[in-house]
Design a protein around this motif. Sequence first.
Motif, mmCIF file in Angstrom:
data_model
loop_
_atom_site.group_PDB
_atom_site.id
_atom_site.type_symbol
_atom_site.label_atom_id
_atom_site.label_comp_id
_atom_site.label_asym_id
_atom_site.label_seq_id
_atom_site.Cartn_x
_atom_site.Cartn_y
_atom_site.Cartn_z
ATOM 1 N N LEU A 1 0.858 -1.177 0.000
ATOM 2 C CA LEU A 1 0.000 0.000 0.000
ATOM 3 C C LEU A 1 0.893 1.226 0.000
ATOM 4 O O LEU A 1 1.772 1.361 0.849
ATOM 5 N N CYS A 2 0.677 2.072 -0.986
ATOM 6 C CA CYS A 2 1.449 3.306 -1.065
ATOM 7 C C CYS A 2 0.456 4.459 -1.065
ATOM 8 O O CYS A 2 -0.503 4.460 -1.835
ATOM 9 N N SER A 3 0.657 5.400 -0.177
ATOM 10 C CA SER A 3 -0.244 6.557 -0.182
ATOM 11 C C SER A 3 0.586 7.829 -0.126
ATOM 12 O O SER A 3 1.692 7.839 0.420
ATOM 13 N N VAL A 4 0.043 8.848 -0.727
ATOM 14 C CA VAL A 4 0.696 10.150 -0.647
ATOM 15 C C VAL A 4 -0.325 11.139 -0.096
ATOM 16 O O VAL A 4 -1.485 11.134 -0.489
ATOM 17 N N PHE B 1 -0.763 -2.046 7.127
ATOM 18 C CA PHE B 1 0.526 -2.088 6.443
ATOM 19 C C PHE B 1 1.543 -1.283 7.254
ATOM 20 O O PHE B 1 1.552 -0.050 7.172
ATOM 21 N N PRO B 2 2.375 -1.944 8.060
ATOM 22 C CA PRO B 2 3.431 -1.181 8.752
ATOM 23 C C PRO B 2 4.296 -0.477 7.705
ATOM 24 O O PRO B 2 4.804 -1.131 6.781
ATOM 25 N N SER B 3 4.428 0.832 7.832
ATOM 26 C CA SER B 3 4.949 1.613 6.695
ATOM 27 C C SER B 3 6.121 2.508 7.060
ATOM 28 O O SER B 3 6.266 2.915 8.209
ATOM 29 N N SER C 1 3.887 7.363 2.052
ATOM 30 C CA SER C 1 3.926 6.200 2.953
ATOM 31 C C SER C 1 3.924 4.930 2.126
ATOM 32 O O SER C 1 3.200 4.834 1.128
ATOM 33 N N LEU C 2 4.713 3.963 2.548
ATOM 34 C CA LEU C 2 4.810 2.713 1.797
ATOM 35 C C LEU C 2 4.958 1.545 2.770
ATOM 36 O O LEU C 2 5.820 1.567 3.658
ATOM 37 N N GLY C 3 4.098 0.553 2.618
ATOM 38 C CA GLY C 3 4.175 -0.622 3.498
ATOM 39 C C GLY C 3 3.725 -1.878 2.786
ATOM 40 O O GLY C 3 3.067 -1.806 1.736
#
Lengths: 324, 292
Positions: free
Chosen positions: B178-181, B248-250, B263-265
């Motif tokens: 999971l990648c969020s900005v 998702f630990p990120s 964020s990326l996890g």
Amino acid sequence: MSANDGKKKYVSVDVKNLELGSYIPFDCFLYLPKNQKYLQWLKANGQYIQAHKDKLNLLQTGAIMVPSEQQALIEKYIQEIEAARAAAAPVTPAAATVQGGGNVTKSSSGIIEIKEKRVVFGAVRVRDDVVMVQGKVQNKTELIHVKSASAAPDKPKTAAAPKVRVDAQFLNSFIQSTQQAFLEICKANIQFRAPFKRNQKQENPLKINVASFISLVSQTIRGSIGLCFPMETYLYTLAQVNGQPIHEVTPDLYTGSGELMSFIFETARPGLIEQGYLLERAVPTFVAGESLSLPHLIPDPGFSIVFESPGGLFQFEVGIKTGG
Amino acid sequence: MAAIIFPNSSYFIALAPTYKFDEVLRAFRDRHRCRVHICRGYQEAEEAFRIMSRKLGCFFFTDELDDEGFKAWMQLAGDYQVSGLIFAKAIPAVAVPPGIAFAKFNTAQSENETAGYLEGYMQSLIPKNLDAFAQFCADLVFPSFFSGATGFQRLAYLGTGFDREIVYCTVEGDLMGLCSVKVNLKKAVEAWPELGEEKIIGNLKEAVNQFLGVLTQNLSKVNINPKIGLPTVFDLSKIPQVQTLNYFPSVHLMDPRGLIVLSLGYSHMENQPLFDLSAISPSAPSDEIELL
């Protein structure tokens, strides 16, 4: 095998080949050898879900323990499962062949997995990099037989060609799995209204307060599906899950919409893969707020389906872009 | 009403007979936006362990326990093969299952120490060296879209003050990413006036897409080749709650102006260990990927 905890007698039942989603009409226990006691695993009339399968895998067992007085009921149940499976999947691994060999392994669930792309006769389920042959695997000898068999059946069955457009079957899969989710999780029968195009103006659009989404990823299509609730319907749904009324939704309880969406997607996915939609696994995202804007959340063209539950209406959205 | 446990959701489980550590656990939950289920007794914990299919870790607060109680909890942890931490003033002479570590603390500083151990445990759930790869890829891609957006710094956890979030999912088999900005759009318009709101969102979508493309090419060095899903944009001023069923630990990275946080996890759907990038180094993409 039988065991005794001092009070009740138990017999063991092999559930390695049990399909996810099956109902089990008797109490099931797991035997914990370390502390020599029985752990309640599934209550009577419960549904066998991924969490139960994970537990079996965790404890490295394919066997459950059931009270011996229920043995007759259990045997009848197992016979029915076997008969249903035989009718649904006439091709057995012993009859399946793998062209050119391949890296064949047996998973803990008794499903044979053939890594690498190979032409498989008798395949019933396909992921883009894994071809799976469903059926019972009794022992290693049969597994080797599958790997080394060279004679092909007269009419080879191959997986459906990848689909690039959604059709009625695609929508029907989600309609059926949504109905199944509500029946099994919420103990509620729901009806659906005729699907309509997402860009079509509605007379009385639903005011959405809670919604969950899944991003569809595959080689051929990309898009989103959404499960969208007005607050009143969501409160009813949660109450059905919880077995008692819920008047206020705390942030933790929004998770329920993600759970429902996960069930709907995972129930529909195997059938969709068979139809040629090679969808990857996915994790739902869920949101809550006042009057959520659906076109904002799912921008792609597609279809909306309104469902009627005893607690009110809710909406299922399908937004699709073709091309992987 | 007892809390409803959702079987396919990810949880940290805390076994805490007293309310003493509730505050520090809630602060941990709020900082990381994760789910923490607190159990007061053995029966409650056993039920939670049975229902939950995704246990991120278990925190045992053992001050009030006698040896028998401690043994029972360890038995439970062993039966379910969870990993986690035991918080104790002294290390009891009882065997603990693999995956469970001791976090010894003294009473005077227990809250801060507890928080520190919880943060350390959270970091241990992130693939090794993922932060270096994410930093490298962000610094490579973002300046093409936002002038001066280089030198991304790692944050311990997400801050607040953002009004848009764009979420991407990546998937390869059972490995989900999971990648969020997140962006403060109003301030971003002030920082990049030549772009405007719409162009900033468009650039962010494309920047993250390319960020994931470069990252994916790097992950192929450890035989991971995920597919990338479509982005979903959330207006955080209208939708305050955006969560995922799996946690998702990120790693969290912020641009030097504090306007964009990436964020990326990753999470394995079958609870298998995640990949490890510590043996390789990040590199720029080959000719196959063209940056704008």
